[in-house]
Design an enzyme around this catalytic site. Sequence first.
Site, mmCIF file in Angstrom:
data_model
loop_
_atom_site.group_PDB
_atom_site.id
_atom_site.type_symbol
_atom_site.label_atom_id
_atom_site.label_comp_id
_atom_site.label_asym_id
_atom_site.label_seq_id
_atom_site.Cartn_x
_atom_site.Cartn_y
_atom_site.Cartn_z
ATOM 1 N N CYS A 110 -16.940 54.272 -56.839
ATOM 2 C CA CYS A 110 -16.138 52.778 -56.229
ATOM 3 C C CYS A 110 -16.580 51.256 -56.683
ATOM 4 O O CYS A 110 -16.150 50.808 -57.057
ATOM 5 C CB CYS A 110 -16.188 53.213 -54.361
ATOM 6 S SG CYS A 110 -17.474 52.838 -54.300
ATOM 7 N N ASP A 366 -8.812 48.508 -52.416
ATOM 8 C CA ASP A 366 -9.415 49.445 -52.354
ATOM 9 C C ASP A 366 -9.756 50.475 -53.226
ATOM 10 O O ASP A 366 -8.463 50.432 -53.487
ATOM 11 C CB ASP A 366 -9.174 49.714 -51.057
ATOM 12 C CG ASP A 366 -9.979 51.109 -50.835
ATOM 13 O OD1 ASP A 366 -11.002 51.573 -50.613
ATOM 14 O OD2 ASP A 366 -9.699 51.071 -49.736
ATOM 15 N N HIS A 368 -10.762 53.006 -53.021
ATOM 16 C CA HIS A 368 -11.062 54.695 -52.133
ATOM 17 C C HIS A 368 -9.944 55.138 -52.632
ATOM 18 O O HIS A 368 -9.459 55.813 -50.919
ATOM 19 C CB HIS A 368 -11.573 54.015 -50.596
ATOM 20 C CG HIS A 368 -13.472 53.872 -51.336
ATOM 21 N ND1 HIS A 368 -13.275 52.100 -51.534
ATOM 22 C CD2 HIS A 368 -14.225 54.367 -51.288
ATOM 23 C CE1 HIS A 368 -14.695 51.968 -51.573
ATOM 24 N NE2 HIS A 368 -15.436 53.504 -51.380
#
Length: 479
Positions: A110, A366, A368
């Site tokens: 990430c 994000d 993720h």
Amino acid sequence: MENKGSDEVEKLKKSVLSVWHNLKYSWVLKSKTSFSRNSPVFLLGRCYHFKAEDVNCPSEDCHDAADEDFIMGNVEAFRKDFASRVWLTYRENFAPLPGSTLTSDCGWGCMLRAGQMMLAQALVLHFLGRDWTWSEALSLQPLDAETRTTTAAKRLVASLEASLQGTPRTSESEPCLAPQAQASASAEEADAHLKEMYHRNLVSWFGDVSLAPLGLHGLVRIGLRMGKQAGDWYGPAVVAHILKKAVKEATDPSLAGITAYVSQDCTVYSVDVMDCHKAPRAGESSEERPPVAQNSQPSSAPTLPENRAVIILIPVRLGGERTNPEYFEFAKSILSLEYCIGIIGGKPKQACYFVGFQDDNLIYMDPHYCQSFVNISTSDFPLQSYHCPSPKKMPFSKMDPSCTIGFYSKSVEDYEKIKEELSKLLQPSPKEKYPAFTFVQGRSADYDLSAGLNAEKREWPFIRDARRCVTTAGDFVLL
């Protein structure tokens, strides 16, 4: 025999872990993000006032409600601006990463993805400008539960089959990174086509293939030289140095006009940055570059520029175990600047890319979310998965103190303006004695910071002054 058995067990563990990560990061349901109508929203230097929009009239008719050019009075403008930012997330089913058998970065990559997004924003400013938006941004479909569940189920079945058979799916042949330009009928169409070519080419540089100059494979390869393995946790300071090397070692001629600088000990040395702005003369090079691959160059290779733009990356720590609240206003001021390319950081062990704020909440992209590999070798590869329709928010209080701040400086003149403006923001407050970072005249070598350090320690991690570590679609709704 014993070693062989251990290897098989390790491979099985990695396969099971990969399947779990693919499931975990594909099946997370998306809750809608709430934005207030009564507070301005800042996105990478642009300010949007949702309150100015009249819900009873079309967006186009209400756009003139803003008093100044930089204030946008409708929601659609914010949505289009946000969705035009390049979104880079977990991927799966690409070719194994260097030094490993991993074909996905789920669960560990990430921070690298967040770094890629920040670098992509710098390249957008460099090639397209801050006013650019993607024409198809508003047509993106929301990341709803049904879509995620369907795609997650397909990926889960494929991952399980690959794990049981022991034959992980790999990518197709390496890409030709530069799409061919086609003739346009008018000047306006030609300009739009040129920008789309830059957009597509820019995205392809971050493809999950070995030849992509700024792709995950290349970043992991650089990380190996720093002692980091695929699957390890990468911090924001280490990623800053990896990004710097990736830009400098890129062989695509289009990237010859830009380089990167990483501050030392939370200090930006002005002469070092100015030296970076000056392009090396013929036969000179500040670092050894790998040989240029002939088939990776576009047909119209640009000439080497006399001066280069500089991506300034500043690893900082905004507190001790938690972010010091005294830095919240500073972070807001930074994200209000158009030449700011964002902040990579996040929660502990969970990285994200901060691009703006509203009130006391950060707006972020994000990484993720696990998506399938995209073959960028085709001239019309789909771009939709590289743009996100769904902004997220997080309280400043949850922000991890360790982060890297990025800026884009187009020229020496721009750097002087940036330095002057940031120096005003960096004035210490009565409660916080030390600024997040400082500007110093001269070169870092003049201060002999690296004396007594070996080559690896000089390069990373950054030297930290202990005195500064003070402990202390409409996929969102309007309230």
